[in-house]
Design an enzyme around this catalytic site. Structure first.
Site: not given
Length: 254
Positions: A145, A158
């Site tokens: 990501s 996250y």
């Protein structure tokens, strides 16, 4: 040279693939002749995804299991290898993002995100990697990501999980390269998926992101396929421990 980007007849396991990016990867790779093993925890959704792919004539299988359970992972990886064939490519795509300010983030939420995004990728990689070592070949692709590199408010678990996944990618590459296993990652920028729905439906965030990204737009999920196909095919045989960021130039801009 013509087979450099071929994935024909490869057995590819994609975790978290009953929807979102995982389902896009599954269809894109199956359209090029790969045998796809879908995975998810929602059986109804998973079998519906398989049905939709089979309607297109794709060779597709469904394996419902929880990536955070080592017992389930080990059993299902053995079943996939037996019923479909030795796994040539693993795509660790299963992930979740639960938002809250760091000072309000409860331990249960932290553990859930870390367990699915990071522990799950390790457990599946370990089980599949053990088989790839025996067959002396294989490719593992971790879906990282932007948050493997940069932070953002309200997503501390996250960001921590995706930063950890980047380093897990590099470390597994170091350990397993001698076995002809390539471990790399793809770092998507901002794409419109189920997970990012709260963001692209927020007009203020949408305007900010488009202005912040040099491409001036969100990505289309199909625009990730090139990186995934490359890392699944012989063209990437000397690529190892790297993260390919497909982000419209976001990480390069200030």
């Amino acid at each position: 040279m013509k087979d450099l980007f071929s994935v024909k007849n490869k057995t590819i396991l994609i975790t978290g693939s009953s929807g979102g990016l995982g389902f896009t990867f599954a269809n894109g790779l199956a359209a090029r002749g790969a045998k796809i093993a879908l995975n998810g925890t929602n059986k109804e959704k998973l079998f519906e995804a398989r049905r939709r792919m089979e309607e297109k004539g794709f060779e597709t299988y469904a394996f419902p299991f929880d990536v955070t359970s080592s017992k389930a992972v080990n059993a299902e990886i053995e079943r996939i290898s037996s019923e479909v064939g030795p796994i040539d490519v693993l795509i660790n795509n299963a992930g979740v993002n639960l938002r809250a300010p760091a000072e309000e983030m409860d331990e249960e939420t932290w553990d859930k995100v870390i367990n699915i995004n990071l522990k799950g990728a390790f457990l599946v990689s370990k089980a599949v990697g053990s088989q790839m070592i025996k067959q002396k070949s294989g490719k593992i692709i971790n879906i990282c990501s932007m948050q493997s590199e940069i932070g953002r408010a309200t997503i501390s678990p996250y960001a921590a999980s995706k930063g950890g996944l980047k380093m897990l990618t590099k470390n597994l590459a170091v350990e397993w390269a001698k076995h002809n296993i390539q471990v790399n990652g793809v770092g998507p920028g901002y794409f419109k998926t189920e997970m990012t729905k709260p963001l692209y439906e927020n007009k203020e965030f949408d305007q900010w992101l488009c202005a912040r990204t040099p491409a001036n737009r969100w990505g289309n999920t199909e625009e990730l396929l090139g990186a995934v196909i490359y890392l699944s095919a012989a063209a990437s045989n000397y690529m190892n421990g790297q993260i390919l960021y497909v982000d419209g130039g976001l990480l390069s801009a200030v």
